[in-house]
Design an enzyme around this catalytic site. Structure first.
Site, short mmCIF file in Angstrom:
data_model
loop_
_atom_site.label_atom_id
_atom_site.label_comp_id
_atom_site.label_asym_id
_atom_site.label_seq_id
_atom_site.Cartn_x
_atom_site.Cartn_y
_atom_site.Cartn_z
N ALA A 298 9.98 -26.77 -77.87
CA ALA A 298 10.81 -25.59 -78.12
C ALA A 298 10.36 -24.47 -77.20
O ALA A 298 9.16 -24.33 -76.91
CB ALA A 298 10.68 -25.16 -79.57
N GLU B 296 7.86 -16.52 -73.98
CA GLU B 296 8.05 -17.52 -72.92
C GLU B 296 6.73 -17.95 -72.31
O GLU B 296 5.78 -17.16 -72.25
CB GLU B 296 8.95 -16.94 -71.83
CG GLU B 296 10.38 -17.45 -71.93
CD GLU B 296 11.22 -16.99 -70.77
OE1 GLU B 296 11.80 -17.84 -70.10
OE2 GLU B 296 11.28 -15.76 -70.56
N ASN B 297 6.71 -19.18 -71.80
CA ASN B 297 5.56 -19.74 -71.10
C ASN B 297 4.30 -19.78 -71.95
O ASN B 297 3.19 -19.72 -71.43
CB ASN B 297 5.29 -18.97 -69.80
CG ASN B 297 6.51 -18.97 -68.90
OD1 ASN B 297 7.18 -20.01 -68.79
ND2 ASN B 297 6.83 -17.84 -68.31
N ARG B 298 4.49 -19.81 -73.26
CA ARG B 298 3.37 -19.86 -74.22
C ARG B 298 2.48 -18.61 -74.12
O ARG B 298 1.34 -18.62 -74.59
CB ARG B 298 2.50 -21.11 -74.02
CG ARG B 298 3.27 -22.45 -74.00
CD ARG B 298 4.07 -22.67 -75.26
NE ARG B 298 4.45 -24.08 -75.45
CZ ARG B 298 5.53 -24.47 -76.11
NH1 ARG B 298 6.36 -23.58 -76.63
NH2 ARG B 298 5.78 -25.74 -76.27
N LEU B 299 3.01 -17.56 -73.51
CA LEU B 299 2.24 -16.30 -73.43
C LEU B 299 2.67 -15.41 -74.59
O LEU B 299 3.37 -14.41 -74.42
CB LEU B 299 2.48 -15.61 -72.09
CG LEU B 299 1.62 -16.10 -70.94
CD1 LEU B 299 1.87 -15.26 -69.69
CD2 LEU B 299 0.12 -16.04 -71.30
#
Ligand SMILES: Cc1cc2nc3c(=O)[nH]c(=O)nc-3n(C[C@H](O)[C@H](O)[C@H](O)COP(=O)(O)O)c2cc1C
Ligand SMILES: Cc1ncc(COP(=O)(O)O)c(C=O)c1O
Length: 267
Positions: free
Chosen positions: A62, A243-246
């Site tokens: 996701a 976003e981008n796991r940040l």
């Protein structure tokens, strides 16, 4: 009976996605490619109950496309911030946003987790009700340190509370018990929670005996072993998927003078 007692009859509309997008509250999107590649051996002819579908959890990806959570956005304290997010979780259509994972540990530090329902919260703490003789009850009596986690995946958020639990007063327990459906009140008597029971029939027999003794309309007292715990937070983390796991992680920690300080944590 309430929907929880008859889960198969629940009518839950999966309305989280569209409503979230409409309301501007952050949301989690499935990767389309991941969605189609997940089912590796699905058979279209088998009945759902017997389908041997192999799901690849690593293919479930996701993406969190969310507005950020900044220090300036935060309410002045964790309770006000929780109120805001709790209202947004409810408005988003999430099913049972009051469901939380309660983790406890025994006196040797061995952890255990389960879901319970939040029933009340204010500056004094977060309250749930259970059986004091259950595994969680026994662990909390020996070791009051506890973690609560609200897993609001549909809106790419989680809230993690760390603190200590203490029993609510008997008046508070009795007042809440009176608001429960009659069947759930009898269920609390019928179930010696977390202990072994020989069969489903034995549980049903116990319930039937209680139902005969306390017909609908008759007052059922709260069992002595049943009651509330109030969790007084020491820290409350608000996690917003990005976003981008940040992701954004802002944590309130109680200060010595009972105020709160906020820190940002790496995702
Ligand atoms: C959505 C959901 C809500 C639940 N709410 C409660 C609750 O409020 N109180 C409770 O004692 N158990 C609740 N349960 C059952 C617990 O998850 C658990 O099975 C039970 O409390 C026994 O846990 P223990 O043996 O670890 O003490 C709930 C389960 C689910 C799935
Ligand atoms: C064992 C058990 N106890 C208590 C509860 C909370 O029930 P209520 O909302 O009726 O207080 C639940 C909810 O699922 C439950 O499963």
């Amino acid at each position: 009976m309430g929907t929880r007692e008859v889960p198969g009859r629940q009518t839950v509309r999966p309305r989280a996605g569209p409503m979230l997008q409409d309301s501007g509250v952050p949301h989690a999107d499935d990767d389309a490619a991941a969605r189609t590649s997940r089912r590796t051996t699905a058979s279209s002819t088998a009945t759902p109950a017997r389908t041997a579908t192999t799901l690849d959890p690593a293919a479930m990806r996701a993406h969190y496309r969310a507005e950020g959570l900044s220090e300036q956005d935060l309410e002045p304290g964790p309770f006000a911030q929780f109120s805001l997010w709790f209202a947004q979780a409810e408005a988003s259509g999430l099913h049972e946003p009051n469901a939380m994972i309660v983790s406890t540990a025994d006196e040797r530090g061995r952890p255990s987790s389960r879901t319970v329902l939040l029933k009340r919260y204010d500056e004094q703490g977060f309250v749930f009700f259970t059986n004091y003789g259950s595994r969680k009850g026994r662990e909390l009596e020996a070791n009051p340190y506890v973690s609560l986690l609200f897993p609001w995946h549909g809106i790419a958020r989680q809230v993690i509370i760390s603190g200590t639990a203490e029993r609510t007063g008997r008046d508070e327990t009795a007042a809440y018990f009176r608001t429960r459906p009659h069947g759930s009140q009898l269920g609390a008597w019928a179930s010696e929670q977390s202990s072994r029971v020989a069969s489903r029939e034995e549980l049903d027999r116990m319930y039937a005996q209680l139902a005969a003794r306390y017909p609908e309309g008759e007052d059922v007292p709260a069992p002595a072993q049943w009651g509330g715990y109030r969790v007084r937070p020491e820290s409350v983390e608000f996690w917003q998927g990005r976003e981008n796991r940040l992701h954004d992680r802002l944590r309130f920690t109680r200060t010595e003078d009972d105020g709160w300080e906020v820190e940002r944590l790496c995702p």
